[in-house]
Design an enzyme around this catalytic site. Structure first.
Site, PDB file in Angstrom:
ATOM      1  N   SER A   1     -67.863 -25.720  64.886  1.00 31.11           N
ATOM      2  CA  SER A   1     -66.528 -26.221  65.229  1.00 31.11           C
ATOM      3  C   SER A   1     -65.896 -26.953  64.054  1.00 31.11           C
ATOM      4  CB  SER A   1     -66.619 -27.190  66.414  1.00 31.11           C
ATOM      5  OG  SER A   1     -67.030 -26.519  67.564  1.00 31.11           O
TER       6      SER A   1
ATOM      7  N   ARG B   1     -62.556 -25.915  61.493  1.00 31.64           N
ATOM      8  CA  ARG B   1     -61.437 -26.852  61.328  1.00 31.64           C
ATOM      9  C   ARG B   1     -61.288 -27.312  59.882  1.00 31.64           C
ATOM     10  NH1 ARG B   1     -63.288 -26.835  66.483  1.00 31.64           N
ATOM     11  NH2 ARG B   1     -61.975 -27.612  68.204  1.00 31.64           N
TER      12      ARG B   1
ATOM     13  N   GLY C   1     -64.105 -16.997  69.140  1.00 33.39           N
ATOM     14  CA  GLY C   1     -63.088 -17.472  70.082  1.00 33.39           C
ATOM     15  C   GLY C   1     -62.357 -18.689  69.532  1.00 33.39           C
TER      16      GLY C   1
ATOM     17  N   ARG D   1     -62.100 -11.679  76.121  1.00 35.31           N
ATOM     18  CA  ARG D   1     -61.999 -13.090  76.511  1.00 35.31           C
ATOM     19  C   ARG D   1     -60.551 -13.503  76.784  1.00 35.31           C
ATOM     20  NH1 ARG D   1     -65.822 -16.551  72.744  1.00 35.31           N
ATOM     21  NH2 ARG D   1     -65.351 -18.084  74.365  1.00 35.31           N
TER      22      ARG D   1
ATOM     23  N   GLN E   1     -60.801 -25.957  72.675  1.00 35.41           N
ATOM     24  CA  GLN E   1     -60.050 -24.935  71.937  1.00 35.41           C
ATOM     25  C   GLN E   1     -58.581 -24.962  72.342  1.00 35.41           C
ATOM     26  OE1 GLN E   1     -62.127 -21.241  72.603  1.00 35.41           O
ATOM     27  NE2 GLN E   1     -63.847 -21.849  71.297  1.00 35.41           N
TER      28      GLN E   1
ATOM     29  N   ASP F   1     -72.007 -25.458  75.342  1.00 31.78           N
ATOM     30  CA  ASP F   1     -72.639 -24.352  74.606  1.00 31.78           C
ATOM     31  C   ASP F   1     -74.166 -24.411  74.666  1.00 31.78           C
ATOM     32  OD1 ASP F   1     -70.187 -23.379  73.880  1.00 31.78           O
ATOM     33  OD2 ASP F   1     -70.174 -24.336  71.913  1.00 31.78           O
TER      34      ASP F   1
ATOM     35  N   LYS G   1     -67.519 -17.207  78.124  1.00 26.35           N
ATOM     36  CA  LYS G   1     -67.941 -17.416  76.732  1.00 26.35           C
ATOM     37  C   LYS G   1     -68.182 -16.042  76.087  1.00 26.35           C
ATOM     38  CE  LYS G   1     -67.722 -21.849  76.832  1.00 26.35           C
ATOM     39  NZ  LYS G   1     -66.677 -22.531  76.053  1.00 26.35           N
TER      40      LYS G   1
ATOM     41  N   ARG H   1     -72.233 -16.141  80.582  1.00 27.27           N
ATOM     42  CA  ARG H   1     -73.551 -16.719  80.289  1.00 27.27           C
ATOM     43  C   ARG H   1     -74.350 -17.065  81.544  1.00 27.27           C
ATOM     44  NH1 ARG H   1     -71.962 -20.140  74.841  1.00 27.27           N
ATOM     45  NH2 ARG H   1     -72.220 -18.345  73.467  1.00 27.27           N
TER      46      ARG H   1
ATOM     47  N   ARG I   1     -76.159 -16.996  71.616  1.00 20.98           N
ATOM     48  CA  ARG I   1     -76.908 -18.084  72.269  1.00 20.98           C
ATOM     49  C   ARG I   1     -77.887 -17.552  73.324  1.00 20.98           C
ATOM     50  NH1 ARG I   1     -74.766 -22.142  69.514  1.00 20.98           N
ATOM     51  NH2 ARG I   1     -72.512 -22.193  69.250  1.00 20.98           N
TER      52      ARG I   1
HETATM   53  C1  S3P Z   1     -65.230 -25.067  70.724  1.00 23.88           C
HETATM   54  C2  S3P Z   1     -64.958 -25.393  72.016  1.00 23.88           C
HETATM   55  C3  S3P Z   1     -65.727 -24.870  73.163  1.00 23.88           C
HETATM   56  C4  S3P Z   1     -67.059 -24.268  72.714  1.00 23.88           C
HETATM   57  C5  S3P Z   1     -66.900 -23.388  71.514  1.00 23.88           C
HETATM   58  C6  S3P Z   1     -66.354 -24.175  70.351  1.00 23.88           C
HETATM   59  C7  S3P Z   1     -64.383 -25.624  69.654  1.00 23.88           C
HETATM   60  O1  S3P Z   1     -64.988 -23.843  73.792  1.00 23.88           O
HETATM   61  O2  S3P Z   1     -67.626 -23.536  73.771  1.00 23.88           O
HETATM   62  O3  S3P Z   1     -68.145 -22.837  71.135  1.00 23.88           O
HETATM   63  O4  S3P Z   1     -64.764 -25.558  68.467  1.00 23.88           O
HETATM   64  O5  S3P Z   1     -63.311 -26.158  69.980  1.00 23.88           O
HETATM   65  P1  S3P Z   1     -63.906 -24.187  74.973  1.00 23.88           P
HETATM   66  O6  S3P Z   1     -62.797 -24.903  74.338  1.00 23.88           O
HETATM   67  O7  S3P Z   1     -63.506 -22.843  75.501  1.00 23.88           O
HETATM   68  O8  S3P Z   1     -64.659 -24.982  75.955  1.00 23.88           O
END
Ligand code: S3P
Length: 769
Positions: A347, A351, A419, A447, A494, A640, A667, A671, A718
């Site tokens: 994450s 960013r 994603g 997704r 996200q 996760d 996801k 999952r 995962r």
């Molecule tokens: C993430 C947020 C989560 C997580 C993903 C990474 C992020 O997803 O499951 O692996 O970096 O903001 P969601 O925002 O769909 O919960």
């Protein structure tokens, strides 16, 4: 050896050069028409490879080499009895060969399947239309993307097509049975057969093959003219050799190709000339930044391409297609001991590139995750004109272009399996002046994207999605965004991050309220880049129109990756493991809280703060675990980590209950379902619910808690890693299919797993092998 799956009685190859000869050699290698082939599946002498070539020496050589059974210089003498005819003549000879065929085949024409190997397709289709008056249903045009600078049957190579692509360009009227027969022939040679439209084929090949040949011919010719005695070539080193190898190719063949594919070649040459002109200006002006941007982008694109070629791609889907199935075979048992550092946080890595690119100044990143997902983000920014150096062992330098400095990419931005990349990009790109398209792999394409598209539309963005709000996303640029107050229907970092990034470009305040706390890396990093972000309770907000100032970023190890080894050590007697420098942001530590509630012996050591994020070394030893009801408030904090936590539950004493986790269904795979299916395969009792699961743990202190079995990871990284660690307490081997996507988040997983004591073999091969 490649297996044969076609039933042709006689294959006639017209044109016995390198390509035709190699086809004969490859067919022979697959056992086709070999007189000694009883041991290869009983193919009898009824099968024949016949060739026609105007050069009697080529026919003689083909016979001597054992590649063909018969041959002649005249087509009318060999055409009878052929079941499949392959035209392997130069492109400009196609018309006359097709004319002869039409004459000699007569009524038999309909029974025979005809295909070709020409490097351009529109011109050959035109020949066919002219000769036959229409595209015959039994004519399937094709092009094997393989070759060498050598020519003639003497250079025939039985392995020339193995692992190479063959593009077939069927027309609407093409007989599916004919298509299938041509596919089968090429598959028997070890090729990967694809389909494409004629025009698309010609454009793609103009760029990837014809243009490079043109340049190589031209460069060698230019240098040769400059020095009549070719003296200069004596000093030519590797660069010259690497760039010009293909200038040794067959001149007649290439004259024909450039004649036949004129328009597409000219279009690609125009693009190339424009690129050279840009580079010329940069060199002329001594513009180091411009040179660096171009070279860096090219260098990385080349490495990316290389990794595709070597099948170590960060585009895992491609790898999957190439390799069929990367499988983990896990031996049961083992203990987990050592001191390791898992790769950087996914994450935060995404960013760091995003904010670094949008900042003013140079952002130095260390600990960057060199996984496929974050590399896809990095590549996307390169395609939008941002100069990025690295990654070199986790170090990346991003030359920020400011909030309004991105350039329109030349094509769709492909973000693979990521994603996070797609949803955050949606926010960031909705406010740009240009249009963009976001695409991803098959998993990402399933997704939901309306969760970001809907609120972005409320802000004034114009976004098209595919059916059901799925990718690809088309973002229309030049829309004025305005801030909104948005109550998120689901706890998603996200979605929150997407809206905050769009908010940077919006007029007024963008406010997001979350039903439960979610990871706050975006807010922390924005603040670190000098952009004010406010929070009050469950709501955070910012105002558009500010600026980001570059700042160094130290990416901690990913707690989500650490989780696999935390659980591995927690469930395995004799384990004692330290995971160094792990991010313990309070919005991410659900796994620590849950494992502790289950009775794990887990300690945080050496706690400190690094670049705005708390980190610690996590020290874990085996201790008996007990089943628990997972507290609802921990669910978004461990979202996760649940696949791995389910394995902890399978080893705990008593039942572990999870509810309120319906987000797990959207996801990289569903999952809940994927884990339930895997648990069933190894014999762990459980009950599945729409938003959770009950897992009945084995609970034994020593030995095994379940059996072995075969797991479908559904290409979800995962799921694959969770069942890998499950093997530590299994009684039998666990085999996990489709593990290539582990590289999206955890490059080096296999090595680290072996290092701490798991026994893992990687295999690749066909499904079910
Ligand atoms: C993430 C947020 C989560 C997580 C993903 C990474 C992020 O997803 O499951 O692996 O970096 O903001 P969601 O925002 O769909 O919960």
């Amino acid at each position: 050896m490649v297996t044969r799956k076609h039933e042709e009685s006689c294959i006639l190859i017209v044109g016995l050069g390198l390509i035709g000869g190699s086809l004969a050699a490859a067919l022979r290698a697959s056992g086709y028409g070999r007189r000694d082939s009883d041991d290869l599946g009983g193919f009898g002498p009824a099968e024949q490879i016949v060739a026609c070539d105007p050069d009697p020496d080529e026919i003689r050589r083909g016979l001597e080499m054992g590649l063909i059974d018969r041959g002649d210089t005249r087509l009318e003498r060999v055409v009878d009895g052929a079941s499949l005819i392959v035209l392997a003549v130069p492109v400009l000879a196609m018309r006359s060969v097709m004319g002869e065929l039409a004459r000699y085949l007569g009524d038999a024409a309909g029974d025979v399947v005809i295909t070709d190997v020409g490097s351009t397709k529109a011109a050959i289709r035109d020949c066919a239309l002219e000769v036959f008056g229409r595209m015959p249903a039994n004519l399937v045009l094709g092009h094997p993307i393989a070759g060498s600078e050598k020519s003639g049957v003497a250079a025939a190579d039985p392995e020339l097509y193995i692992g190479h692509k063959v593009i077939l360009t069927p027309e609407p009227d093409t007989d599916p049975a004919a298509l299938a027969r041509v596919q089968a022939m090429w598959s028997a040679c070890g090729a990967e057969v694809l389909e494409m439209g004629v025009e698309r084929h010609d454009q793609v090949l103009a760029r990837t093959s014809h243009l490079p040949h043109l340049l190589a011919f031209s460069l060698v010719d230019t240098l040769a003219r400059q020095d009549e005695r070719l003296e200069i070539f004596r000093y030519a080193a590797g660069g010259f050799r690497d760039f010009t190898r293909i200038a040794g190719s067959d001149p007649v063949m290439w004259r024909d190709i450039f004649t036949a594919n004129r328009d597409a070649v000219l279009a690609s040459l125009d693009d190339f000339e424009a690129g050279v002109a840009r580079l010329r200006v940069a060199v002329e002006r001594g513009d180091g930044d411009a040179m660096l941007t171009i070279f860096d982008r090219a260098s990385h694109a080349r490495h990316y391409f290389e990794s595709l070629l070597n099948k170590t791609s960060y585009q895992a889907e491609y790898q999957m297609q190439q390799q069929g199935n990367l499988r983990y075979r896990m031996s049961p048992g083992g203990a987990v001991v050592g001191r390791i550092r898992v790769p950087g946080d996914k994450s935060i890595s995404h960013r760091s590139i995003m904010l670094g690119a949008l900042a003013e100044g140079v952002t130095e990143i260390k600990g960057f995750l060199e996984g496929e997902d974050s590399l896809a983000t990095l590549q996307a920014f390169r395609e939008m004109g941002v100069a990025i150096e690295g990654p070199y062992q986790g170090r990346v330098t991003v030359h920020g272009v400011g909030l309004h400095g991105l350039k329109k990419p030349s094509g769709p931005l492909y973000v693979g399996n990521a994603g996070t990349a797609m949803r955050l990009f949606a926010g960031l790109l909705a406010g740009q002046a240009f249009d963009t398209e976001l695409t991803g792999d098959t998993s990402l394409t399933k997704r939901p994207m309306n969760r970001v598209a809907d609120p972005l539309r409320l802000m004034g963005a114009e976004i098209d999605t595919a059916e059901g709000g799925r990718p690809p996303l088309q973002l229309h640029g030049g829309r004025a965004l305005k801030g909104i107050s948005y109550d998120m229907p689901m706890a998603s970092a996200q979605v929150k991050s997407c809206l905050l990034l769009a908010g940077l470009y919006a007029e007024g305040e963008t406010r997001v309220s979350e039903p439960a706390p979610t990871r706050d890396h975006t807010e922390r990093m924005l603040a670190g880049f000098g952009y004010p972000v406010h929070r009050d309770g469950d709501t955070c907000w910012l105002s558009g129109g500010g600026r980001l100032t570059a700042a160094p970023i130290d990416v901690p190890s990913d707690i989500s990756s650490a989780t696999f080894f935390l659980v591995a050590a927690a469930i395995t007697p004799g384990s004692d493991l330290v995971l160094e420098h792990v991010g313990i942001n309070p919005t991410r530590i659900g796994v620590i809280n849950i494992l502790k509630l289950m009775g794990a012996d887990l300690r945080l050591e050496n706690e400190r703060e690094v670049g705005g994020e708390p980190v610690a070394d996590l020290h874990i030893r085996h201790a008996p675990l007990k089943g628990i009801d997972i507290p609802l408030e921990q669910v978004p904090l461990a979202i996760d980590e649940f696949p791995a936590l389910f394995i902890a539950a399978a080893n705990a004493r008593g039942i572990t209950r999870l509810r309120g986790a319906e987000e797990l269904r959207v996801k990289e795979s569903d999952r809940l379902q994927a884990m339930a299916d895997g648990l069933a395969a190894i014999g762990v009792e459980h009950t599945l619910y729409p938003d959770g699961i009950d897992i009945v743990g084995g609970g034994s202190a020593e030995g095994s808690n379940y059996g072995g079995g075969r797991i479908d990871s559904l290409e979800d990284h995962r799921i694959a890693m969770s069942f890998a660690i499950a093997a530590l307490r299994a009684s039998e081997e666990i085999i996990i299919d489709d593990c290539a996507n582990v590289a999206t988040s955890f490059p080096g997983f296999v090595d680290l797993a072996r290092k701490v004591g798991l026994t893992l073999t990687e295999e690749s091969g066909e499904e079910g092998a």
